[in-house]
Design a protein around this motif. Structure first.
Motif, PDB file in Angstrom:
ATOM      1  N   SER A  95       0.824  -1.208   0.000  1.00 44.31           N
ATOM      2  CA  SER A  95       0.000   0.000   0.000  1.00 44.31           C
ATOM      3  C   SER A  95       0.858   1.258   0.000  1.00 44.31           C
ATOM      4  O   SER A  95       0.339   2.359  -0.111  1.00 44.31           O
ATOM      5  N   GLY A  96       2.147   1.126   0.202  1.00 42.06           N
ATOM      6  CA  GLY A  96       3.037   2.274   0.165  1.00 42.06           C
ATOM      7  C   GLY A  96       3.388   2.812   1.527  1.00 42.06           C
ATOM      8  O   GLY A  96       4.350   3.536   1.680  1.00 42.06           O
ATOM      9  N   LYS A  97       2.608   2.488   2.541  1.00 39.72           N
ATOM     10  CA  LYS A  97       2.879   2.987   3.886  1.00 39.72           C
ATOM     11  C   LYS A  97       3.320   1.840   4.778  1.00 39.72           C
ATOM     12  O   LYS A  97       2.808   0.730   4.678  1.00 39.72           O
ATOM     13  N   VAL A  98       4.256   2.123   5.654  1.00 40.17           N
ATOM     14  CA  VAL A  98       4.735   1.140   6.612  1.00 40.17           C
ATOM     15  C   VAL A  98       4.042   1.398   7.945  1.00 40.17           C
ATOM     16  O   VAL A  98       4.131   2.494   8.486  1.00 40.17           O
ATOM     17  N   LYS A  99       3.351   0.398   8.449  1.00 38.89           N
ATOM     18  CA  LYS A  99       2.673   0.550   9.725  1.00 38.89           C
ATOM     19  C   LYS A  99       3.546  -0.021  10.822  1.00 38.89           C
ATOM     20  O   LYS A  99       4.050  -1.139  10.703  1.00 38.89           O
ATOM     21  N   LYS A 100       3.728   0.759  11.884  1.00 41.98           N
ATOM     22  CA  LYS A 100       4.517   0.298  13.014  1.00 41.98           C
ATOM     23  C   LYS A 100       3.590  -0.128  14.127  1.00 41.98           C
ATOM     24  O   LYS A 100       2.572   0.512  14.373  1.00 41.98           O
ATOM     25  N   LYS A 101       3.963  -1.192  14.802  1.00 44.74           N
ATOM     26  CA  LYS A 101       3.171  -1.687  15.905  1.00 44.74           C
ATOM     27  C   LYS A 101       3.431  -0.818  17.128  1.00 44.74           C
ATOM     28  O   LYS A 101       4.576  -0.541  17.472  1.00 44.74           O
ATOM     29  N   LYS A 102       2.365  -0.385  17.786  1.00 42.39           N
ATOM     30  CA  LYS A 102       2.513   0.453  18.966  1.00 42.39           C
ATOM     31  C   LYS A 102       2.888  -0.397  20.161  1.00 42.39           C
ATOM     32  O   LYS A 102       2.425  -1.525  20.316  1.00 42.39           O
ATOM     33  N   LYS A 103       3.746   0.151  21.005  1.00 45.08           N
ATOM     34  CA  LYS A 103       4.143  -0.531  22.224  1.00 45.08           C
ATOM     35  C   LYS A 103       3.261  -0.046  23.360  1.00 45.08           C
ATOM     36  O   LYS A 103       3.034   1.151  23.516  1.00 45.08           O
ATOM     37  N   HIS A 104       2.777  -0.975  24.137  1.00 44.35           N
ATOM     38  CA  HIS A 104       1.920  -0.636  25.255  1.00 44.35           C
ATOM     39  C   HIS A 104       2.647  -0.888  26.560  1.00 44.35           C
ATOM     40  O   HIS A 104       3.437  -1.822  26.684  1.00 44.35           O
ATOM     41  N   LYS A 105       2.372  -0.057  27.555  1.00 44.77           N
ATOM     42  CA  LYS A 105       3.013  -0.216  28.850  1.00 44.77           C
ATOM     43  C   LYS A 105       2.592  -1.520  29.505  1.00 44.77           C
ATOM     44  O   LYS A 105       3.368  -2.147  30.212  1.00 44.77           O
ATOM     45  N   LYS A 106       1.355  -1.945  29.263  1.00 44.83           N
ATOM     46  CA  LYS A 106       0.875  -3.205  29.839  1.00 44.83           C
ATOM     47  C   LYS A 106       1.730  -4.371  29.353  1.00 44.83           C
ATOM     48  O   LYS A 106       2.113  -5.240  30.118  1.00 44.83           O
ATOM     49  N   ASP A 107       2.010  -4.381  28.044  1.00 46.62           N
ATOM     50  CA  ASP A 107       2.811  -5.454  27.469  1.00 46.62           C
ATOM     51  C   ASP A 107       4.212  -5.464  28.064  1.00 46.62           C
ATOM     52  O   ASP A 107       4.776  -6.519  28.326  1.00 46.62           O
ATOM     53  N   LYS A 108       4.790  -4.290  28.276  1.00 45.21           N
ATOM     54  CA  LYS A 108       6.132  -4.210  28.839  1.00 45.21           C
ATOM     55  C   LYS A 108       6.154  -4.759  30.258  1.00 45.21           C
ATOM     56  O   LYS A 108       7.055  -5.489  30.642  1.00 45.21           O
ATOM     57  N   LYS A 109       5.125  -4.417  31.050  1.00 47.86           N
ATOM     58  CA  LYS A 109       5.055  -4.920  32.414  1.00 47.86           C
ATOM     59  C   LYS A 109       4.910  -6.432  32.420  1.00 47.86           C
ATOM     60  O   LYS A 109       5.548  -7.134  33.206  1.00 47.86           O
ATOM     61  N   LYS A 110       4.067  -6.957  31.527  1.00 48.87           N
ATOM     62  CA  LYS A 110       3.885  -8.407  31.446  1.00 48.87           C
ATOM     63  C   LYS A 110       5.197  -9.080  31.053  1.00 48.87           C
ATOM     64  O   LYS A 110       5.566 -10.117  31.595  1.00 48.87           O
ATOM     65  N   PHE A 111       5.908  -8.486  30.090  1.00 50.01           N
ATOM     66  CA  PHE A 111       7.179  -9.056  29.643  1.00 50.01           C
ATOM     67  C   PHE A 111       8.192  -9.082  30.785  1.00 50.01           C
ATOM     68  O   PHE A 111       8.884 -10.076  30.986  1.00 50.01           O
ATOM     69  N   ASP A 112       8.281  -7.979  31.536  1.00 48.36           N
ATOM     70  CA  ASP A 112       9.207  -7.924  32.668  1.00 48.36           C
ATOM     71  C   ASP A 112       8.853  -8.975  33.710  1.00 48.36           C
ATOM     72  O   ASP A 112       9.730  -9.632  34.273  1.00 48.36           O
ATOM     73  N   GLN A 113       7.566  -9.141  33.978  1.00 54.05           N
ATOM     74  CA  GLN A 113       7.133 -10.115  34.969  1.00 54.05           C
ATOM     75  C   GLN A 113       7.463 -11.538  34.502  1.00 54.05           C
ATOM     76  O   GLN A 113       7.974 -12.351  35.270  1.00 54.05           O
ATOM     77  N   ILE A 114       7.217 -11.826  33.244  1.00 56.84           N
ATOM     78  CA  ILE A 114       7.521 -13.156  32.703  1.00 56.84           C
ATOM     79  C   ILE A 114       9.023 -13.405  32.739  1.00 56.84           C
ATOM     80  O   ILE A 114       9.487 -14.495  33.082  1.00 56.84           O
ATOM     81  N   ARG A 115       9.811 -12.377  32.406  1.00 54.21           N
ATOM     82  CA  ARG A 115      11.270 -12.522  32.407  1.00 54.21           C
ATOM     83  C   ARG A 115      11.790 -12.821  33.811  1.00 54.21           C
ATOM     84  O   ARG A 115      12.633 -13.691  34.007  1.00 54.21           O
ATOM     85  N   LEU A 116      11.271 -12.122  34.810  1.00 59.41           N
ATOM     86  CA  LEU A 116      11.700 -12.362  36.187  1.00 59.41           C
ATOM     87  C   LEU A 116      11.313 -13.761  36.653  1.00 59.41           C
ATOM     88  O   LEU A 116      12.078 -14.430  37.342  1.00 59.41           O
ATOM     89  N   GLU A 117      10.120 -14.220  36.251  1.00 61.58           N
ATOM     90  CA  GLU A 117       9.698 -15.569  36.618  1.00 61.58           C
ATOM     91  C   GLU A 117      10.608 -16.612  35.981  1.00 61.58           C
ATOM     92  O   GLU A 117      10.982 -17.598  36.614  1.00 61.58           O
ATOM     93  N   SER A 118      11.006 -16.392  34.726  1.00 62.27           N
ATOM     94  CA  SER A 118      11.878 -17.353  34.058  1.00 62.27           C
ATOM     95  C   SER A 118      13.261 -17.363  34.705  1.00 62.27           C
ATOM     96  O   SER A 118      13.901 -18.405  34.808  1.00 62.27           O
ATOM     97  N   VAL A 119      13.729 -16.198  35.148  1.00 59.79           N
ATOM     98  CA  VAL A 119      15.031 -16.126  35.831  1.00 59.79           C
ATOM     99  C   VAL A 119      14.970 -16.912  37.134  1.00 59.79           C
ATOM    100  O   VAL A 119      15.880 -17.667  37.466  1.00 59.79           O
TER     101      VAL A 119
END
Length: 109
Positions: free
Chosen positions: A16-40
């Motif tokens: 289509s000519g335009k590149v769409k970027k996925k938005k980052k959400h703070k909720k996702d970042k918190k979930k990722f950090d929590q999952i990372r700490l659990e895996s550690v």
């Protein structure tokens, strides 16, 4: 002779000519950090992991200690902010002697 020549750039199919970027959400970042700490935590609890089954006891112990030190370094690095790291770096530079500074060179004297 040149009437059938295209004068515009070629397009890819479905582009289509335009590149769409996925938005980052703070909720996702918190979930990722929590999952990372659990895996550690899970990795530190497992003393004899199955990936080291084919090694000798000395090699296994060495690899486990190496992984533990690496995780400690990662957690230590993640706990400090960029601002803290910059301030620490500047303190280190201030403590160095001026022996490493580039001397001024003047050809006029």
């Amino acid at each position: 002779d040149f009437e059938s020549i295209q004068k515009k750039p070629l397009k890819f199919k479905g582009d289509s000519g335009k590149v769409k970027k996925k938005k980052k959400h703070k909720k996702d970042k918190k979930k990722f950090d929590q999952i990372r700490l659990e895996s550690v935590e899970d990795e530190t609890q497992a003393s004899a992991s199955p990936k080291y089954d084919n090694l000798t006891p000395a090699e296994r112990k060495f690899k486990e200690n190496q992984d533990k030190r690496q995780m400690d370094r990662i957690l230590k690095r993640a706990s400090t902010t960029h601002r803290d790291r910059v301030e620490e770096f500047n303190r280190n530079l201030d403590s160095l002697s001026e022996h490493y500074d580039i001397p001024k060179v003047s050809w006029t004297k």
